[in-house]
Design a protein around this motif. Structure first.
Motif, PDB file in Angstrom:
ATOM      1  N   THR A  65       0.852  -1.202   0.000  1.00 44.35           N
ATOM      2  CA  THR A  65       0.000   0.000   0.000  1.00 44.35           C
ATOM      3  C   THR A  65       0.879   1.240   0.000  1.00 44.35           C
ATOM      4  N   THR A  66       1.913   1.222   0.854  1.00 45.73           N
ATOM      5  CA  THR A  66       2.857   2.335   0.887  1.00 45.73           C
ATOM      6  C   THR A  66       3.617   2.428  -0.426  1.00 45.73           C
ATOM      7  N   PHE A  69       2.583   4.492  -3.556  1.00 44.09           N
ATOM      8  CA  PHE A  69       2.818   5.932  -3.631  1.00 44.09           C
ATOM      9  C   PHE A  69       4.262   6.254  -4.008  1.00 44.09           C
ATOM     10  N   GLN A 281      -5.684  -1.081  15.885  1.00 45.14           N
ATOM     11  CA  GLN A 281      -5.742  -0.942  14.423  1.00 45.14           C
ATOM     12  C   GLN A 281      -5.173  -2.158  13.715  1.00 45.14           C
ATOM     13  N   ARG A 314      12.621   4.162   2.733  1.00 47.56           N
ATOM     14  CA  ARG A 314      13.566   5.239   3.095  1.00 47.56           C
ATOM     15  C   ARG A 314      14.798   5.261   2.181  1.00 47.56           C
TER      16      ARG A 314
ATOM     17  N   GLU B 116      -9.447   4.583   9.926  1.00 49.41           N
ATOM     18  CA  GLU B 116      -8.215   3.851  10.223  1.00 49.41           C
ATOM     19  C   GLU B 116      -8.170   2.443   9.652  1.00 49.41           C
ATOM     20  N   GLY B 138      -2.839   5.810   2.466  1.00 48.29           N
ATOM     21  CA  GLY B 138      -1.912   4.829   3.017  1.00 48.29           C
ATOM     22  C   GLY B 138      -2.509   4.062   4.189  1.00 48.29           C
ATOM     23  N   VAL B 139      -1.667   3.263   4.852  1.00 48.71           N
ATOM     24  CA  VAL B 139      -2.126   2.381   5.919  1.00 48.71           C
ATOM     25  C   VAL B 139      -2.332   3.169   7.217  1.00 48.71           C
ATOM     26  N   GLU B 140      -3.494   2.987   7.825  1.00 45.48           N
ATOM     27  CA  GLU B 140      -3.893   3.647   9.076  1.00 45.48           C
ATOM     28  C   GLU B 140      -3.946   5.166   8.957  1.00 45.48           C
ATOM     29  N   GLU B 142      -4.888   8.831   9.744  1.00 45.83           N
ATOM     30  CA  GLU B 142      -5.276   9.445  11.020  1.00 45.83           C
ATOM     31  C   GLU B 142      -5.397  10.961  10.938  1.00 45.83           C
ATOM     32  N   GLU B 158      -0.471   6.458   9.350  1.00 46.71           N
ATOM     33  CA  GLU B 158       0.447   6.181  10.454  1.00 46.71           C
ATOM     34  C   GLU B 158       1.438   5.056  10.185  1.00 46.71           C
ATOM     35  N   THR B 159       1.046   4.055   9.393  1.00 45.32           N
ATOM     36  CA  THR B 159       1.989   2.968   9.122  1.00 45.32           C
ATOM     37  C   THR B 159       2.718   3.181   7.801  1.00 45.32           C
ATOM     38  N   THR B 160       2.052   3.846   6.852  1.00 48.07           N
ATOM     39  CA  THR B 160       2.731   4.197   5.606  1.00 48.07           C
ATOM     40  C   THR B 160       3.732   5.341   5.815  1.00 48.07           C
ATOM     41  N   ASN B 161       3.495   6.142   6.851  1.00 47.83           N
ATOM     42  CA  ASN B 161       4.383   7.266   7.181  1.00 47.83           C
ATOM     43  C   ASN B 161       4.413   8.329   6.080  1.00 47.83           C
ATOM     44  N   MET B 162       3.225   8.732   5.659  1.00 44.95           N
ATOM     45  CA  MET B 162       3.156   9.755   4.621  1.00 44.95           C
ATOM     46  C   MET B 162       2.125  10.816   4.966  1.00 44.95           C
ATOM     47  N   ASP B 180       8.344  11.286   9.063  1.00 47.53           N
ATOM     48  CA  ASP B 180       8.879  10.397  10.090  1.00 47.53           C
ATOM     49  C   ASP B 180       7.782   9.471  10.624  1.00 47.53           C
ATOM     50  N   ASN B 181       8.215   8.526  11.500  1.00 45.36           N
ATOM     51  CA  ASN B 181       7.341   7.423  11.888  1.00 45.36           C
ATOM     52  C   ASN B 181       6.090   7.822  12.664  1.00 45.36           C
ATOM     53  N   ARG B 182       5.003   7.224  12.279  1.00 49.25           N
ATOM     54  CA  ARG B 182       3.684   7.371  12.874  1.00 49.25           C
ATOM     55  C   ARG B 182       3.202   8.823  12.901  1.00 49.25           C
ATOM     56  N   ILE B 201       6.033   8.529  16.806  1.00 51.69           N
ATOM     57  CA  ILE B 201       7.125   7.600  17.112  1.00 51.69           C
ATOM     58  C   ILE B 201       8.474   8.169  16.645  1.00 51.69           C
TER      59      ILE B 201
END
Lengths: 393, 325
Positions: A65-66, A69, A281, A314, B116, B138-140, B142, B158-162, B180-182, B201
């Motif tokens: 999913t990520t 993009f 989640q 990353r 979510e 993306g994933v989760e 928020e 939150e999980t895709t970090n975008m 950055d994360n979450r 995170i």
């Protein structure tokens, strides 16, 4: 026997963003070693056939999913093999382009895989083996440990025992090698945190069927006898990774004491009741995809996939050596529903992570406990810290 | 049959309106575990009432007109709408499953909701109560923010970090920025020149140029005596003059004050335990923070940068919305 299934990422709702020429494709082999049927004491603990695989599949879908993009595609193959076929199975996956192996494998197979691929550009993520030796004398540079070590689990438990002031332990260990190694970890943790093992007993596995009709009648008489006349203790610690007797202890010991360790209050990476730090989640996402609850092995396989996914997004690379360098660098961090960033210990390639202590229904606490300080990160109060490592790559 | 009932309802409304004068400033706090909304008088800092709502209320906002209060009742899988004057329940809006945070278009319609569990943003017309579209992200998903000109809605996953830039006309994702994360929350400056994304995170706030999606800065936090992993940026508010930004730092029990011009941290204010979301009074004299683990709201005096009051609310306060002027 080797069984191979292609895991196709579930979500392909959007076209790839980047053109095909600069697209990045990362292939992973999720290799699960089939050691024959697992026979738990309770039929509630019979593992699902896709235990671990299911977590990897959800991790793959998250990564993909990520990736949509970023013009990155993630593919994975599920491979099931007997221990003697593990290398052959892994070679087939590698020949098919897999640069990463997520291993759901015991210590011996993991070491054989690591040595076999030592000269190739392949990284192995250990998702299930807990052996402390793998993080010390038997460590391998091409293996990253997502699974916690026995020492991390035992330390997590011991810290909470200190907090509860349950300082005197009766340690009961099983007779199998894994149980003995776990007992070593509990002894080490007791010493590290100033707890006292006042009584030790060995529960011999004499064989026979684990589950029997009206077997409880026998167990009701057997356990009080086995735990009779022990020195005063606050808590019974069961070292029973093999699952031969631990769940028999609670409510049956001579002295009414809580049971902790591998039964009762268990140190683990995941619990299907856990809802802290957004965990609901992933629980819901997993349950919706797989129609069952998420286990520790599922979580660890999911996290192994996320470690890879995070490194690919990353670094924008699918080169295993580039990914490994980044994963072991100070810049790497991954979120795993543990309330803080998780990263790897460069001295033994172990993922730092919080340890849940849970009974049958709920998470009681998460270690490290707040009171245990560390000059770098409190997560390093769990397991083998840099000064004590015996690992040399 | 209907006539007497209608008369009674009209009378009740009239009494309620009389009893609670509309000029009193009020803050509405969603209590995630308490299944309630606490209403606070922002002049006296007294609790006016605690109103039971649907299960697991989290995101909470007011319409720009101040006539509607929207509450994400997460476990009910819809949004509840209340009359903020009377706290009378009006109706629900479809939200998609597990709604957590949402944002209104500056015009007051539509509502953009992060779901979510399904990796989508649901767009809902608040007048017709219909789902306009669902946007895969993306994933989760928020955090939700809207650009001052209303052209973009930002969702953080939150999980895709975008941070995903959703074009409000085409519903295309025009830009996707790795952060950055979450990432928990996003906020534009009033002039629209900067977008801030908080990473819980990662422990940072990413500063993004909304025109290009490029990262133009990163804010990091450090408080002596507080373990770095406890400094978890979540909610954010920026003064209308774009001078000061406030970042809630979760379990560190601190709110960081940031100079928007330089993105430097000016100060850390000690508030209640596990601070997540915040809102200003309309005159921006005070900032209210929700402190989940101490079940209270801290009131910050924005000019003096001092915490001046703690107000006990319901169980696990999550979000806060304050009546516009």
């Amino acid at each position: 026997m080797i069984r191979v299934t292609a895991l196709i990422a579930a979500l392909m709702l959007l076209p790839l963003v980047a053109a095909a020429k600069d697209a990045i494709i990362l292939k992973t082999a999720v290799l699960k070693i089939d050691n024959g049927p697992v026979l738990p004491l309770s039929r509630l603990d019979l593992p699902a056939e896709n235990d671990g695989f299911a977590g990897a599949a959800v991790g793959l879908a998250d990564n993909d999913t990520t990736g949509r993009f970023l013009g990155q595609t993630f593919e994975a193959t599920e491979v099931t093999a007997k221990p003697e076929d593990a290398i052959k199975a892994a070679e087939v996956a590698v020949a098919d382009g897999a640069g990463v192996i997520v291993a759901l494998a015991p210590e011996a197979t993991l070491l054989a895989l690591a040595d076999h691929f030592a000269d190739q550009n392949i990284i192995i993520l250990n998702a299930t083996a807990r052996d402390d030796a793998l993080r010390n004398a038997s460590c391998r540079a091409n293996v990253l440990h997502v699974a916690p070590s026995r020492a991390m689990l035992a330390d997590g438990l011991a810290q909470y025992m200190v907090w509860k002031k349950w300082t005197e332990w009766m340690l009961i260990h099983g007779s199998h090698p894994a149980d003995q190694l776990k007992a070593d970890a509990y002894r080490r943790a007791a010493k590290k945190f100033g707890l006292k093992i006042v009584e030790e007993r060995n529960f011999e596995d004499t064989g026979g069927a684990r589950r029997t009709d009206s077997g409880h009648v026998l167990v009701q008489r057997q356990i009080p006898k086995f735990t009779n006349r022990a020195d005063d203790h606050d808590v019974v610690v069961a070292a029973d990774e093999t699952g031969v007797f631990g769940d028999y202890l609670a409510y049956r010991t001579t002295d009414p004491r809580p049971v902790v360790g591998d039964a009762g209050l268990v140190a683990r990476t995941w619990h299907p009741s856990f809802e802290g730090w957004g965990a609901t989640q992933i629980q819901r996402r997993f349950e919706k995809a797989k129609q069952r609850r998420m286990t520790d092995n599922d979580y660890q396989a999911w996290l192994a996939m996320r470690v890879i996914g995070e490194a690919v997004s990353r670094t924008k690379s699918a080169d295993p050596s580039v990914l490994k360098d980044f994963i072991l660098s100070n810049d790497f961090e991954v979120a795993g529903f543990k309330g803080q960033a998780l990263s790897f210990r460069p001295w033994n390639n172990q993922l730092r992570q919080g340890i849940l202590l849970a009974d049958g229904k709920l998470v009681v606490t998460v270690s490290p406990q707040e009171e245990f300080l560390h000059q770098k990160t409190r997560l390093d109060t769990l397991g083998f810290d840099e000064p004590e490592t015996e690992c040399a790559f | 049959m209907f006539k007497p009932l209608l008369t009674a309802a009209t009378t009740a409304l009239a009494i309620a309106a009389f009893a609670v004068p509309s000029h009193a400033g009020r803050a509405f706090v969603s209590n995630e575990k308490g299944n309630s909304v606490t209403v606070i008088d922002t002049d006296t800092f007294e609790v006016i009432e605690t109103v039971p709502v649907g299960v697991r209320p989290r995101g909470i906002i007011l319409s720009p007109s101040g006539h509607e209060l929207y509450v994400c009742t997460s476990d009910m899988d819809y949004v509840e709408v209340y009359d903020p004057e009377t706290m009378e329940f009006l109706h629900t809006l479809p939200s998609g499953p597990d709604p957590e945070l949402f944002v209104l278009h500056p015009s007051g319609n539509p509502l953009y909701i992060a779901n979510e569990d399904d990796n989508i943003v649901t767009v809902v017309d608040v007048v017709t109560h219909e789902v306009i579209t669902e946007v895969p992200v993306g994933v989760e998903p928020e955090g939700m923010a809207v650009s001052p000109d209303g052209k973009y809605v930002i969702n953080t996953s939150e999980t895709t970090n975008m941070a995903h830039f959703i074009n409000t006309e085409t519903y295309d994702l025009d830009i996707n920025v790795l952060v950055d994360n979450r990432p928990r929350y996003a906020r534009f400056t009033a002039d629209g020149a900067k977008l801030y994304v908080t990473a819980e995170i990662g422990g940072t706030v990413n500063v993004i140029d909304p025109a290009t999606g490029d990262e133009i800065g990163k804010i990091e936090f450090a408080v002596s005596g507080v373990p770095p992993e406890a400094l978890q940026p979540v909610g954010m508010r920026i003064t209308k003059d774009d001078k000061l930004a406030f970042v809630a730092l979760g379990p560190s029990n601190r709110v960081a004050v940031i100079d928007v011009a330089t993105d430097e941290v000016l100060e850390y204010l000690l508030v209640g335990r596990r601070v997540w979301h915040m809102d200003f009074t309309p005159d921006e004299k005070y900032l209210f923070t929700t402190n989940g683990n101490s079940n209270d709201v801290s009131v910050i005096d924005v000019e003096d940068l001092k915490v001046i009051k703690t107000i006990p609310v319901g169980e696990l306060p999550w979000g806060v919305a304050i009546m516009p002027k």
